[in-house]
Design a protein around this motif. Structure first.
Motif, PDB file in Angstrom:
ATOM      1  N   UNK A 165       0.855  -1.186   0.000  1.00 19.51           N
ATOM      2  CA  UNK A 165       0.000   0.000   0.000  1.00 19.51           C
ATOM      3  C   UNK A 165       0.890   1.234   0.000  1.00 19.51           C
ATOM      4  N   UNK A 166       0.359   2.404  -0.333  1.00 17.72           N
ATOM      5  CA  UNK A 166       1.172   3.626  -0.307  1.00 17.72           C
ATOM      6  C   UNK A 166       1.718   3.912   1.091  1.00 17.72           C
ATOM      7  N   UNK A 167       2.975   4.322   1.134  1.00 20.37           N
ATOM      8  CA  UNK A 167       3.613   4.673   2.406  1.00 20.37           C
ATOM      9  C   UNK A 167       3.036   5.982   2.931  1.00 20.37           C
ATOM     10  N   UNK A 168       2.709   6.013   4.217  1.00 22.34           N
ATOM     11  CA  UNK A 168       2.199   7.210   4.873  1.00 22.34           C
ATOM     12  C   UNK A 168       3.211   7.681   5.904  1.00 22.34           C
ATOM     13  N   UNK A 169       3.966   8.729   5.610  1.00 19.12           N
ATOM     14  CA  UNK A 169       4.952   9.217   6.581  1.00 19.12           C
ATOM     15  C   UNK A 169       4.260   9.941   7.732  1.00 19.12           C
ATOM     16  N   UNK A 181      -3.282   9.726  -1.521  1.00 15.71           N
ATOM     17  CA  UNK A 181      -2.204   8.838  -1.941  1.00 15.71           C
ATOM     18  C   UNK A 181      -2.642   8.190  -3.253  1.00 15.71           C
ATOM     19  N   UNK A 182      -1.825   7.267  -3.795  1.00 14.34           N
ATOM     20  CA  UNK A 182      -2.135   6.722  -5.114  1.00 14.34           C
ATOM     21  C   UNK A 182      -3.348   5.796  -5.108  1.00 14.34           C
ATOM     22  N   UNK A 201       8.728   9.180  -8.762  1.00 12.98           N
ATOM     23  CA  UNK A 201       9.023   7.849  -9.259  1.00 12.98           C
ATOM     24  C   UNK A 201       8.063   7.482 -10.364  1.00 12.98           C
ATOM     25  N   UNK A 202       7.875   6.197 -10.580  1.00  9.23           N
ATOM     26  CA  UNK A 202       6.995   5.740 -11.662  1.00  9.23           C
ATOM     27  C   UNK A 202       5.578   6.260 -11.458  1.00  9.23           C
ATOM     28  N   UNK A 282      -1.075  14.938  -4.152  1.00  6.03           N
ATOM     29  CA  UNK A 282      -0.914  13.487  -4.243  1.00  6.03           C
ATOM     30  C   UNK A 282       0.453  13.123  -3.678  1.00  6.03           C
ATOM     31  N   UNK A 283       0.456  12.348  -2.589  1.00  3.04           N
ATOM     32  CA  UNK A 283       1.722  11.862  -2.019  1.00  3.04           C
ATOM     33  C   UNK A 283       1.995  10.497  -2.648  1.00  3.04           C
ATOM     34  N   UNK A 284       3.090  10.416  -3.420  1.00  2.00           N
ATOM     35  CA  UNK A 284       3.389   9.191  -4.172  1.00  2.00           C
ATOM     36  C   UNK A 284       4.850   8.820  -3.986  1.00  2.00           C
ATOM     37  N   UNK A 285       5.237   8.602  -2.733  1.00  2.00           N
ATOM     38  CA  UNK A 285       6.644   8.352  -2.443  1.00  2.00           C
ATOM     39  C   UNK A 285       6.795   7.128  -1.552  1.00  2.00           C
ATOM     40  N   UNK A 286       6.947   5.955  -2.156  1.00  3.32           N
ATOM     41  CA  UNK A 286       7.203   4.732  -1.414  1.00  3.32           C
ATOM     42  C   UNK A 286       5.966   3.914  -1.116  1.00  3.32           C
ATOM     43  N   UNK A 287       6.199   2.620  -0.834  1.00  2.59           N
ATOM     44  CA  UNK A 287       5.121   1.703  -0.499  1.00  2.59           C
ATOM     45  C   UNK A 287       5.540   0.823   0.679  1.00  2.59           C
TER      46      UNK A 287
END
Length: 483
Positions: A165-169, A181-182, A201-202, A282-287
Motif C-alpha cells: 500500500x502507499x507509504x504514509x509518513x 495517496x495513489x 518515481x513511476x 498526491x503523495x506518491x513516495x514509497x510503499x
C-alpha cells in the motif's frame, strides 16, 4: 411440543464444534502473485483456497494500481491525441474531460477484469474466501469475515501474496479531503485546477502526465537529481523535456518540511525554503508491505522496516511451509513479475525445489505520456563496465505508421556489442513503447548466436508498422561500425 408462542422448544444440548476445513494450500491475496500461485497449484490437482480481504478479487493491481492508473492514462492520451489531430482542429471540435468522467471508463475496465479473474478461480475449482486472514500457527489460519464472524481453516502450505500500500509518513494528514495517496486519488471528488505531486518515481511521473493532460497545473517534487534515475539517461532526459514542454514544473533534490491541508488548498514547504500551494496534493513516495493483520509473530516471521519478507530462490520464507511472492518481498514489485513469481513458487511447493527463476532482464513499462519501456543495460552501465557498444536509433517522426497515427514523438534505441553484435539493451520512448519493446526482448533472449542486431536487417517487417523502427535503428547502428 410447541410453546405458547408457537415456537418449538430448543434443545439444551451443546452444539457440536465445527471442524476446520483443510486445504492442501492456502493463498492469502488475489493479486497477480496470488493468482499465479493458486492457478498453478489447482492445475496440479491440489485442493486450494484463496483468502481475499476485500469484497472483490484482483488485489491492488486490479482495483487501485496497475489497471485503473493505466486505464486513466489511456483515456487522457486518447483525449490529447484527439485534440491535437488536424482532422478535429476546426471550430467546435475541441473537447475536454474531467477526472471524474474518465473514472467511469476505469470502473468499467475494473468490472471486466474482476469478472474475468473470478472465472479463473471458478473454472479451476479454487475456493474463494472473503475475509482477513491471520496466522494461528503455521498450519492454521483464522479468517475474520466482513460481518465479524470467524472461520478457521487448516493447510499444509501457505502463500502470502498480500501486496503493498502507499507509504504514509508521520506528519502528513491523509484524512484531509485534499491530501491523497495513489489509492485514494481514484476517489477524487472535486475537479482540481492545480495539484502538487510529491514523489517523482513511476507512480508520480505517470500521474503528472495524466493530470497535465487534463489541463491541471502540476508541481512535481523529486527527491533525486533526475527523473527515474534507473533509466538510460537519454530516456530520462526525454521524459523531463516533454513533461516540462507540456507545462509540468519539476523540482529536483527537494524534501518536504511540512504539508498542511486547508479548506480549499494544500500548502507544502520544502527544507530548502520553498513554499507552494495547490488545490490538492498526491503523495506518491514509497510503499509498505501489507503485513499488519497477518499476525506473523505467531509463526516467527519478522518483516523488515518496509513490511517486506525475506525469501529464498524458491520464494520460501524462514518457515518451511510458508512462501511469499509479489510486493510483499520487494523488488521488482511489478505485476508481470509477481505472476511469474507465483507460478515458480507453486512449482517449488509441489516438487520441493524449482530450478526456474525470473528472467534476468525484466522489461519495465512506465505509462507516462509519452510511454517508456526498457530492457537490458543502459549506456551508463555499459560505459562503467567498459563494454564496447554501439548505438542505433530510430526516430518515430521518420516512420510512416507514426506519421499516419500522429504519434511522432519518441524513438527506439538499440545498444549492441561492437564485436559480437549482440543486443545489450533496448530503450523505447513514445506511444506503444511497452508493446514495441517485446520484439527486441524476444531476440535478446535467443541463445547460440540467435541474439544479434543483424536479425532486424535480415527480417522483413510489415509496412507501415511501428515494428519497422527495429530495422531503421539496426541499420543506423550498423552504419556506425563502418570504418
Amino acid at each position: 411440543m410447541a410453546t405458547q408462542s408457537g415456537k418449538k422448544k430448543q434443545s439444551s444440548a451443546p452444539k457440536k464444534p465445527v471442524e476446520d476445513v483443510h486445504f492442501d494450500a492456502v493463498v492469502i491475496g488475489t493479486g497477480p502473485g496470488g493468482e499465479g500461485a493458486a492457478m498453478q497449484l489447482a492445475k496440479s490437482h491440489k485442493r486450494v483456497a484463496v483468502v481475499e480481504k476485500h469484497s472483490a478479487i484482483g488485489g491492488g493491481c486490479t482495483h487501485w494500481g496497475t489497471i485503473p492508473s493505466k486505464a486513466l492514462r489511456h483515456s487522457v492520451s486518447r483525449l490529447i491525441e484527439y485534440n491535437s489531430n488536424p482532422l478535429f482542429s476546426g471550430s467546435g471540435w475541441q473537447s475536454g474531460l474531467t477526472f471524474s468522467q474518465i473514472l467511469h471508463y476505469t470502473e468499467d475496465v475494473i468490472r471486466k477484469q474482476v469478472k474475468l479473474r473470478r472465472s479463473f478461480y471458478d473454472r479451476n475449482s479454487v475456493t474463494v474466501i472473503h475475509g482477513t486472514a491471520s496466522f494461528v500457527d503455521n498450519h492454521r489460519l483464522k479468517i475474520t469475515k466482513h460481518d465479524g464472524s470467524l472461520e478457521y481453516i487448516t493447510t499444509d502450505q501457505v502463500v502470502i501474496a498480500t501486496g503493498s500500500r502507499p507509504y504514509h509518513p508521520p506528519g502528513v494528514d491523509f484524512s484531509h479531503p485534499r491530501i491523497y495517496d495513489s489509492d485514494t486519488v481514484l476517489s477524487l471528488a472535486h475537479e482540481p485546477k492545480s495539484i502538487i505531486i510529491y514523489g517523482a518515481g513511476v507512480v508520480g511521473s505517470e500521474y503528472a502526465s495524466i493530470f497535465r493532460g487534463l489541463n491541471v497545473k502540476v508541481d512535481l517534487i523529486n527527491q533525486r537529481e533526475r527523473l527515474l534515475s534507473f533509466l538510460d539517461a537519454e530516456i530520462s532526459d526525454a521524459l523531463s523535456y516533454h513533461l516540462r514542454n507540456n507545462g509540468v514544473v519539476i523540482r529536483h533534490n527537494e524534501e518536504f518540511e511540512s504539508i498542511e491541508g486547508h479548506n480549499k488548498k494544500v500548502v507544502l514547504k520544502t527544507r530548502s525554503g520553498k513554499q507552494m500551494s495547490a488545490d490538492c496534493m498526491l503523495y506518491a513516495n514509497g510503499r509498505s508491505g501489507n503485513v499488519e493483520q497477518l499476525n506473523l509473530a505467531a509463526v516467527g516471521l519478522e518483516p523488515n522496516h518496509r513490511g517486506q519478507l525475506e525469501v529464498d530462490h524458491n520464494y520460501r520464507t524462514s518457515v518451511d511451509n510458508i512462501y511469499a511472492v509479489g510486493d510483499i518481498i520487494g523488488y521488482p514489485s511489478l505485476a508481470s513479475a509477481a505472476y511469474d513469481q507465483g507460478r515458480i513458487c507453486a512449482t517449488a511447493m509441489l516438487s520441493g525445489d524449482c530450478d526456474k527463476a525470473l528472467i534476468s532482464d525484466i522489461p519495465t513499462g512506465i505509462y507516462t505520456i509519452p510511454e517508456i519501456s526498457s530492457v537490458g543495460k543502459t549506456e551508463e552501465e555499459l560505459t562503467e563496465q567498459k563494454i564496447p557498444y554501439e548505438v542505433g536509433r530510430a526516430q518515430f517522426k521518420h516512420l510512416a505508421r507514426a506519421q499516419i497515427a500522429g504519434t511522432e514523438v519518441g524513438c527506439l534505441k538499440l545498444l549492441f556489442h561492437r564485436e559480437t553484435r549482440e543486443l545489450l539493451g533496448l530503450h523505447c520512448f513514445g506511444e506503444r513503447a511497452a508493446e514495441i519493446i517485446h520484439i527486441g526482448q524476444a531476440i535478446m533472449e535467443q541463445k547460440n548466436g540467435g541474439n544479434t542486431v543483424d536479425y532486424f536487417v535480415n527480417t522483413t517487417f510489415n509496412y507501415p508498422t511501428m515494428a519497422e523502427a527495429y530495422r531503421v535503428a539496426a541499420l543506423n547502428g550498423i552504419n556506425r561500425l563502418v570504418k
